[in-house]
Design an enzyme around this catalytic site. Structure first.
Site, short mmCIF file in Angstrom:
data_model
loop_
_atom_site.label_atom_id
_atom_site.label_comp_id
_atom_site.label_asym_id
_atom_site.label_seq_id
_atom_site.Cartn_x
_atom_site.Cartn_y
_atom_site.Cartn_z
N ASP A 174 -3.00 -1.30 3.21
CA ASP A 174 -2.34 -1.33 1.90
C ASP A 174 -1.42 -0.12 1.79
O ASP A 174 -1.85 1.02 2.01
CB ASP A 174 -3.41 -1.28 0.80
N GLU B 22 1.57 -5.74 -1.28
CA GLU B 22 1.80 -4.74 -0.24
C GLU B 22 0.56 -4.58 0.64
O GLU B 22 0.31 -3.54 1.21
CB GLU B 22 2.22 -3.40 -0.86
#
Ligand SMILES: [Mg+2]
Length: 307
Positions: free
Chosen positions: A177, A220
């Protein structure tokens, strides 16, 4: 376009060949059904096929049947050349799988027109196949980054987990992430954010092995599936990815944008028969959370699930 012409009659073959060449077709000619079959069963055989009905070896009708049974994803458009013109014969030919037939003797114009119909159908089929190919790609890939999408990467994980159980091997996954990604979007705009995501995906792909898979799990978030990988090996790969991202800023319109990533590693060990994909993802998620808690821009590993 290439045409296979199979006819045992030398004169008739020479006449048809001359016509085909004149009309711009590339002609492959054979004098019997056996040679025709040898060519047709190959993957790259001509898709437009002119078959004489009566031939030694394998006749045109039998060739039609064999071609239709052949399952190699290539459609052959078959025109039968025949001296027979009774209704029964014609029905028999079409039933065997021919697309069309021409009764000898025929006018050159007739052959030309019928070949053109065949070519049109083959062209249509090709564009249909290409459209399907594009659709298949889009159904499995994240279009921004070009890596697998959420559904596909989970599907790969499911398959690899099944395989790892059957082969009694390791399987590691990495959940990554980007750190403070919202700030990138807020500071540089979403177009820049998209460019960062695409570049991060590219760096990930460059740092995995050929048989590993990487997908965009969420905004993301990235999920990597590493078959046959121990925790130690997965940590090495995770660190390689981390460094490839942190060491060099992403350039966007000459503006360097520095990003870092946090990664969590989880593994299904040899002998583990019961850990599910959902549990594995949860474990990697927990490790990722730990990496965030411990200061970001780092790799953490999950506790191994008890076998
Ligand atoms: Mg013949």
């Amino acid at each position: 376009m290439r045409v296979l012409l199979a006819d045992d009659d030398l004169i008739s073959r020479a006449v048809v060949k001359a016509l085909l060449s004149k009309w711009g077709y590339e002609v492959l000619e054979v004098g019997d059904g056996i040679q025709a079959w040898d060519i047709l069963k190959e993957k790259d055989s001509p898709q437009l096929v002119l078959l004489d009905w009566m031939m030694p070896g394998i006749d045109g009708l039998e060739l039609c049947r064999r071609l239709r049974q052949l399952d190699n994803n290539t459609y052959h458009y078959i025109i039968l050349l025949t001296g027979r013109d009774s209704k029964e014969d014609i029905i028999g030919g079409l039933n065997a799988g021919a697309d069309d037939y021409i009764t000898k003797p025929f006018m050159p114009e007739e052959l030309e027109v019928r070949l053109r119909v065949g070519k049109r159908i083959l062209d249509l089929q090709q564009s249909l196949n290409e459209a399907l190919e594009v659709q298949r790609y889009q159904a499995q890939h994240d279009l921004l980054t070009g890596i697998f999408n959420h559904a596909k990467i989970l599907n790969i994980l499911e398959k690899e987990l099944y395989r790892a159980r059957r082969q009694n091997s390791n399987l590691a996954i990495i959940m990554g992430d980007l750190d403070h990604f919202k700030k990138v979007n807020d500071t540089y705009g979403h177009v820049a954010g998209d460019a960062v995501l695409a570049e991060v995906a590219r760096r990930m792909k460059n740092n995995i092995r050929l048989y590993d898979s990487v997908g965009r799990y969420g905004g993301e978030e990235f999920l990597l599936v590493l078959p046959g990988c121990s925790t130690e090996e997965a940590i090495i790969i995770a660190n390689r990815i981390l460094e490839s991202i942190s060491q060099e800023a992403v350039m966007f319109n000459s503006t360097p944008i520095a990003v870092t990533i946090s990664l969590g590693v989880a593994m299904k060990a040899v002998g583990d028969e019961k850990t599910t994909t959902a549990e594995l993802v949860q474990l990697a998620d927990a490790a990722l959370y730990k990496a965030k808690q411990n200061g970001r821009n780092r790799v953490e590993q999950a506790a191994e699930p008890s076998p």
